[in-house]
Design an enzyme around this catalytic site. Structure first.
Site: not given
Length: 390
Positions: A194, A362, A365
């Site tokens: 990701s 986050d 990411h």
């Protein structure tokens, strides 16, 4: 000599009519548009956009038309929330990369650029010739494209998972022949998770993977970039669930294969020890090397919060990085120390600025800006190591 002029006129008129007839797009199950080796299909039961050939879920392939669904009983017309060609779609009720429930188009052998526009879907992939070509397109009306060589006179394509339980839909398809050669242009294949994968819309997504932003730092007259990374992926999954298969089908001498994994391999749910991770990665490295490609391993960047009390960013011991470094040396392949290089960059800009390069709330990411910085670092290091194309 009037008879001769009449014959010439009739010959010219016949030739002109033939050329024009072959270039026009017509609907109602007739011949598809094929002007200058370009084909444009608008799927679903709604109005057909100008310049496109309309295709309903009930349209079976015939040699007379040269296009259609292989098993129309497994197709369904559905609505879509976009406009123009994206206002309706067809749904693939049965799917899978090996499924025979494909949309088939007769094409002369050569290299083609294929553009797909999906209908309403949460997460879908595109497969052709039995392998994945685009991984995890997300959001309604998602658009992407890929190169594919046609060697048997026909393209066989379907929309597939993605994510089980979602609708796999297709609104439009554009096909353009770019070469008579039946091999792809030089390609940089990217494998990862990701932090690497594509997010949609490709040109404006808030979240980004560095593989998505990588083409901005590549000489696209030399290379195309094929990002085969996917969210949540780990080494065994990438090797065994179709992504590595797709790369090995087309990779060749002159191509690059950049592989960055490890984040999800350290997650207990994936049940991968560090020794197993290293050997699975070794297997993929050797398979790509055996195809004549240049293999590059990369270590993942750390978290935004990996700063010590002296405001130095360091994450060298995360994500099975030691095994990736050792493997690169053992297999004599290139290594991009993205982990260390990104840490040096994060240290230079400080903790607050580093947080702005990650998704809000986050620390793992990157957002689009963060992904662009990581892509820049990777490309710069490959150029430093003497690889062309950057």
């Amino acid at each position: 000599m009037k008879w001769l002029k009449s014959v010439r006129y009739l010959l010219c008129l016949t030739l002109f009519t033939s050329l024009i007839g072959g270039a026009l797009a017509v609907n109602g199950g007739q011949v598809a548009e094929a002007a200058a080796n370009e084909y444009k299909f608008d799927f679903g039961a709604g109005a057909v956009e100008n310049g496109y050939t309309g295709v309903s879920a009930t349209d079976a392939y015939t040699t007379a038309k040269g296009y259609g669904f292989n098993t129309p009983a497994n197709m369904r017309n559905v609505t879509a929330s976009g406009t123009g060609v994206a206002s309706d779609a067809v749904q693939f009720v049965t799917f899978g990369t090996k499924s025979t429930n494909t949309f088939n188009v007769d094409l002369s052998n050569g290299l083609y650029e294929v553009k797909v526009v999906l209908g309403n879907t949460a997460r879908s992939s595109v497969a052709a010739e039995g392998v994945y070509h685009i991984i995890n397109m997300t959001g309604n009306g998602a658009t992407d494209q890929f190169q594919i060589p046609v060697t048997d006179g026909q393209l066989n394509l379907l929309v597939t998972e993605g994510k089980e339980g979602t609708a796999f839909t297709l609104s439009a398809l554009e096909i353009r022949k770019i070469s008579n050669q039946t091999v792809t242009n030089r390609t940089i294949y990217i494998g990862g998770d990701s932090t690497v994968c594509n997010y949609y819309p490709l040109g404006s997504s808030v979240q980004g993977g560095w593989g998505q932003l990588f083409p901005s730092y590549v000489n696209t007259s030399t290379f195309q970039v094929r990002n085969m990374a996917s969210s949540g992926q780990f080494a065994r999954g990438f090797r065994d669930d179709g992504q590595m298969e797709a790369i090995l089908k087309y990779i060749k001498p002159g191509d690059y294969f950049i592989l960055q994994l490890g984040i999800n391999d350290t997650n207990a749910k994936n049940n991968t020890t560090e020794a197993e991770f290293k050997e699975i990665m070794r297997d993929m490295v050797r398979q790509a090397k055996n195809k004549g490609a240049t293999v590059i391993l990369s270590t993942p960047q750390g978290r935004a919060t990996d700063f010590n009390s002296a405001n130095v960013h360091t994450a060298e011991n995360r994500w099975y990085n030691a095994s990736t470094r050792a493997l690169a040396q053992e297999e004599s392949v290139k290594l991009v120390e993205l982990n260390k290089l990104s840490s040096a960059y994060f240290t230079s800009i400080g903790p607050a600025a580093t947080l702005t390069l990650y998704m809000t709330g986050d620390t793992l990411h990157p957002n689009r800006d963060g992904a662009a910085q990581l892509a820049r670092i990777v490309a710069s290091d490959l150029r430093r190591q003497g690889l062309d194309g950057f």
